[in-house]
Design a protein around this motif. Structure first.
Motif, short mmCIF file in Angstrom:
data_model
loop_
_atom_site.label_atom_id
_atom_site.label_comp_id
_atom_site.label_asym_id
_atom_site.label_seq_id
_atom_site.Cartn_x
_atom_site.Cartn_y
_atom_site.Cartn_z
N PHE A 165 43.92 49.80 31.57
CA PHE A 165 43.71 48.83 32.67
C PHE A 165 43.84 47.39 32.18
CE2 PHE A 165 39.52 46.66 32.45
CZ PHE A 165 38.99 47.25 31.32
N LYS A 166 43.75 47.21 30.85
CA LYS A 166 44.00 45.91 30.26
C LYS A 166 44.43 46.12 28.82
CE LYS A 166 40.09 43.53 29.04
NZ LYS A 166 38.69 43.03 29.17
N CYS A 175 34.65 48.42 35.98
CA CYS A 175 33.64 47.48 36.50
C CYS A 175 34.06 46.77 37.80
CB CYS A 175 33.31 46.45 35.44
SG CYS A 175 32.79 47.22 33.91
N LEU A 176 35.11 45.95 37.73
CA LEU A 176 35.45 45.14 38.91
C LEU A 176 35.66 45.98 40.18
CD1 LEU A 176 35.31 42.69 37.14
CD2 LEU A 176 37.65 42.10 37.74
N PHE A 214 41.09 33.80 34.93
CA PHE A 214 41.18 34.84 35.97
C PHE A 214 42.11 34.44 37.11
CE2 PHE A 214 38.68 38.69 35.25
CZ PHE A 214 38.35 38.41 33.94
N LEU A 215 43.16 33.73 36.76
CA LEU A 215 44.19 33.38 37.75
C LEU A 215 45.54 33.95 37.32
CD1 LEU A 215 43.34 29.68 38.72
CD2 LEU A 215 42.99 31.74 40.08
N LYS A 216 45.50 35.05 36.56
CA LYS A 216 46.78 35.66 36.19
C LYS A 216 47.12 36.73 37.21
CE LYS A 216 46.62 34.92 31.25
NZ LYS A 216 45.23 35.12 30.81
N ASN A 228 30.90 39.52 38.90
CA ASN A 228 32.10 40.37 38.90
C ASN A 228 32.88 40.25 40.20
OD1 ASN A 228 31.97 41.28 36.32
ND2 ASN A 228 31.34 43.38 36.80
N GLU A 281 24.63 42.74 31.72
CA GLU A 281 25.54 42.47 30.60
C GLU A 281 26.85 41.89 31.14
OE1 GLU A 281 25.20 42.84 27.15
OE2 GLU A 281 27.12 41.81 27.36
N PHE A 282 27.44 40.96 30.39
CA PHE A 282 28.69 40.33 30.85
C PHE A 282 29.84 40.54 29.87
CE2 PHE A 282 25.14 38.04 32.75
CZ PHE A 282 25.47 38.12 34.09
N LYS A 290 24.70 39.68 38.57
CA LYS A 290 25.74 40.53 37.97
C LYS A 290 26.85 40.86 38.99
CE LYS A 290 27.96 43.40 35.44
NZ LYS A 290 28.66 43.08 34.22
N ARG A 293 33.12 41.85 27.87
CA ARG A 293 34.41 42.37 28.33
C ARG A 293 34.88 43.48 27.38
NH1 ARG A 293 37.10 36.72 27.37
NH2 ARG A 293 35.59 36.92 25.70
N GLU A 294 35.47 44.54 27.92
CA GLU A 294 36.08 45.55 27.06
C GLU A 294 37.21 44.87 26.29
OE1 GLU A 294 37.28 49.29 28.78
OE2 GLU A 294 35.45 49.39 29.95
N ASP A 310 32.25 47.54 41.19
CA ASP A 310 31.19 46.60 41.58
C ASP A 310 31.48 45.94 42.93
OD1 ASP A 310 29.98 47.33 39.29
OD2 ASP A 310 30.28 45.47 38.21
N TYR A 317 43.39 44.27 39.86
CA TYR A 317 42.39 44.53 38.82
C TYR A 317 42.02 46.01 38.76
CZ TYR A 317 39.24 44.00 42.90
OH TYR A 317 38.64 44.13 44.12
N GLY A 318 41.76 46.48 37.53
CA GLY A 318 41.32 47.86 37.33
C GLY A 318 40.10 47.89 36.44
C1 UGA Z 1 34.60 42.81 33.55
C2 UGA Z 1 34.01 41.40 33.45
O1 UGA Z 1 35.06 40.49 33.09
C3 UGA Z 1 32.90 41.35 32.38
O2 UGA Z 1 32.31 40.06 32.36
C4 UGA Z 1 31.83 42.39 32.76
O3 UGA Z 1 30.79 42.44 31.81
C5 UGA Z 1 32.48 43.77 32.83
O4 UGA Z 1 33.54 43.74 33.82
C6 UGA Z 1 31.41 44.75 33.27
O5 UGA Z 1 30.87 44.60 34.36
O6 UGA Z 1 31.04 45.60 32.45
P1 UGA Z 1 36.32 44.23 32.03
O7 UGA Z 1 36.14 45.35 33.00
O8 UGA Z 1 36.27 44.51 30.56
O9 UGA Z 1 35.19 43.10 32.28
O10 UGA Z 1 37.74 43.59 32.34
P2 UGA Z 1 38.29 42.17 32.78
O11 UGA Z 1 38.71 41.41 31.59
O12 UGA Z 1 37.38 41.52 33.74
O13 UGA Z 1 39.61 42.63 33.55
C7 UGA Z 1 39.51 43.44 34.72
C8 UGA Z 1 40.87 43.66 35.35
O14 UGA Z 1 41.33 42.45 35.93
C9 UGA Z 1 41.96 44.11 34.39
O15 UGA Z 1 42.71 45.11 35.03
C10 UGA Z 1 42.79 42.86 34.16
O16 UGA Z 1 44.12 43.12 33.83
C11 UGA Z 1 42.68 42.19 35.52
N1 UGA Z 1 42.88 40.73 35.47
C12 UGA Z 1 42.01 39.94 34.78
C13 UGA Z 1 43.95 40.17 36.15
O17 UGA Z 1 44.74 40.87 36.81
N2 UGA Z 1 44.10 38.81 36.13
C14 UGA Z 1 43.25 37.99 35.45
O18 UGA Z 1 43.45 36.76 35.49
C15 UGA Z 1 42.18 38.58 34.75
#
Ligand code: UGA
Length: 437
Positions: free
Chosen positions: A328-329, A269-270, A258-260, A216, A156-157, A212, A159-160, A273, A265-266
């Motif tokens: 975390f977001k 998942c990330l 994903f360049l912010k 990630n 699954e891909f 998958k 996002r929360e 994984d 990251y928290g």
């Molecule tokens: C992530 C993946 O984006 C989904 O595709 C995947 O399905 C999911 O994990 C999973 O494996 O279940 P998610 O954990 O909801 O989704 O969160 P993200 O939107 O990926 O953000 C992860 C973290 O990265 C957050 O803490 C966010 O603030 C940070 N982030 C994201 C940044 O610091 N910079 C960015 O540019 C993007």
């Protein structure tokens, strides 16, 4: 056709609700009785925008719930496993939950005449479906995969915070199966559900599992990369990481998502994984230097924030520090692996007085820190009397804050780790993470 969804977290509950909403017969299963009760009364046990309405409609239609796995196996044609695969202390994946469920499914299959298809949506490390799940199912059921039941890896891909939209509009569907028949059956199912020809990759189980992790881990790599550039900018006056991200993001080979830069990251998942892939690679004798660096960069990023606070306040002991954003977001109440939680832990060890605000995650944070920190419903209450505000999560409401909202601070210092504030007030010492001064 009846569909069973085993495990009602973000993925499972969203999938079950959207399917039932579109007229499918769905049975959702979870072992947590309290959770089932909540869901039955139309309550989503976590914060996920738009899900509550979808769930309420689904309950009026064809979503029913159970705690009994056997009911799912006996009644369903497709059995989706959407169970958590958390990380243990060594960074390895913990497969206990999913393997225990597979054992029970195998035992229920033993007496069964139909041939259901079991679909692994949970994130599992490469080789798990073939080497562990398949073996358990075959042993317990006394049946062979392909003949007695189908077995598919279907990561699954979603996002929360965007779970409903992503479930209805997936950018890609990956179907990993060693049996062509099952793969095609699931492909047809998804095209009907989404009412379009989806972008679908059909492959074998192990390749699907790697896709998958690769996905990630690549996202995590982009974030650690830009955070590394952000740290460079911090040391060079006149530079701003956002301008650099914008420029390189225009190159289509790089892409602008994903360049912010930020505090790292928290989430559930990330971080998990990347570490699980590192552990998996190490166990197979594969060099993991790149992912080690991605992970390390993420761990160290919080120290950059600590250094900035210490530089600003000289001594953080007994200083009142405000944390804006705990999840975390944004658009989430999830604090798993949240950088804010790590930051608070470090600052508490340094004897700072911590006061926090978050639109949704206060309840979860209280379970960790209890009365060690103070909680505020209103943003300004968290800011007033503070020596330093640290903005951690980019909630929309924070970006609307103005200079006047900070006027009652004891010392007007702001560290904006996401650079979303737009404050031009000579009285305020504004520091954006990733901006060189
Ligand atoms: C992530 C993946 O984006 C989904 O595709 C995947 O399905 C999911 O994990 C999973 O494996 O279940 P998610 O954990 O909801 O989704 O969160 P993200 O939107 O990926 O953000 C992860 C973290 O990265 C957050 O803490 C966010 O603030 C940070 N982030 C994201 C940044 O610091 N910079 C960015 O540019 C993007």
């Amino acid at each position: 056709m009846r569909i069973g969804i085993v495990g009602l977290g973000f993925v499972g509950l969203t999938f079950a609700s959207t399917l039932a909403n579109r007229g499918y017969d769905v049975i959702g299963m979870d072992i947590d009785k309290a959770k089932i009760k909540n869901i039955e009364s139309g309550k989503v046990p976590f914060y996920e925008p738009k899900l509550e309405n979808v769930l309420k409609n689904a309950l009026k239609k064809k979503l029913i719930l159970t705690e009994n796995i056997e009911e799912i196996v006996v009644k369903c044609d497709f059995i989706f496993l959407t169970l958590g695969t958390p990380m243990n202390k060594n960074g390895n994946i913990d497969l206990k939950i999913i393997l225990t469920v597979c054992k029970k499914i195998g035992q229920s299959l033993l007496k069964l005449k139909n041939r259901p298809t079991i679909i692994i949506k949970s994130t599992v490390t490469p080789g798990t479906t073939n080497n562990q799940i398949k073996k358990i199912l075959e042993k317990e059921s006394n049946k062979k995969v392909g003949k007695g039941f189908g077995l598919i890896t279907n990561p699954e891909f979603l996002r929360e915070g965007k779970a409903v939209y992503d479930t209805l509009n997936p950018h890609l569907i990956v179907i990993g199966s060693n049996e062509k028949y099952d793969g095609r059956k699931l492909e047809k199912f998804y095209n009907k559900f989404h009412n379009k020809k989806n972008s679908i990759i059909i492959t074998n189980n192990t390749t699907a599992e790697i896709i998958k992790y690769a996905n990630n881990s690549f996202l995590a790599t982009k974030i650690s990369f830009i955070n590394n550039i952000s740290n460079l900018c911090q040391t060079l006056p006149g530079t701003n990481v956002d301008q650099i991200a914008e420029a390189i993001g225009i190159d289509p080979r790089i892409g602008n998502q994903f360049l912010k830069a930020g505090p790292g990251y928290g989430g559930s998942c990330l971080p998990k994984d990347v570490q699980a892939l590192i552990a998996c690679e190490k166990s197979l004798g594969v060099e993991s230097a790149l992912l080690d660096a991605v992970h390390q960069t993420n761990v160290l990023q919080i120290q950059k924030i600590i250094k900035l606070v210490e530089k600003t306040l000289v001594n953080v002991k007994n200083k009142r520090i405000t944390i804006l954003g705990l999840s975390f977001k944004e658009e989430s109440d999830d604090i798993r692996e949240s950088r804010s939680i790590k930051l608070i832990e470090i600052l508490l060890k340094k004897q700072s007085n911590i006061t926090v605000h978050d639109p949704k995650a206060i309840k979860n944070t209280k379970l960790i820190f209890r009365d060690k920190i103070s909680y505020n419903e209103k943003i300004v209450d968290a800011i007033n009397d503070s020596d330093c505000v640290i903005l951690m999560t980019p909630w929309k409401q924070y970006s609307k804050l103005q200079g006047i909202d900070f006027k009652k601070m004891k010392n007007k210092n702001i560290i904006d780790t996401r650079r979303i504030l737009n404050i031009h007030d000579n009285d305020i010492n504004y520091i954006g993470l990733g901006i060189g001064y």
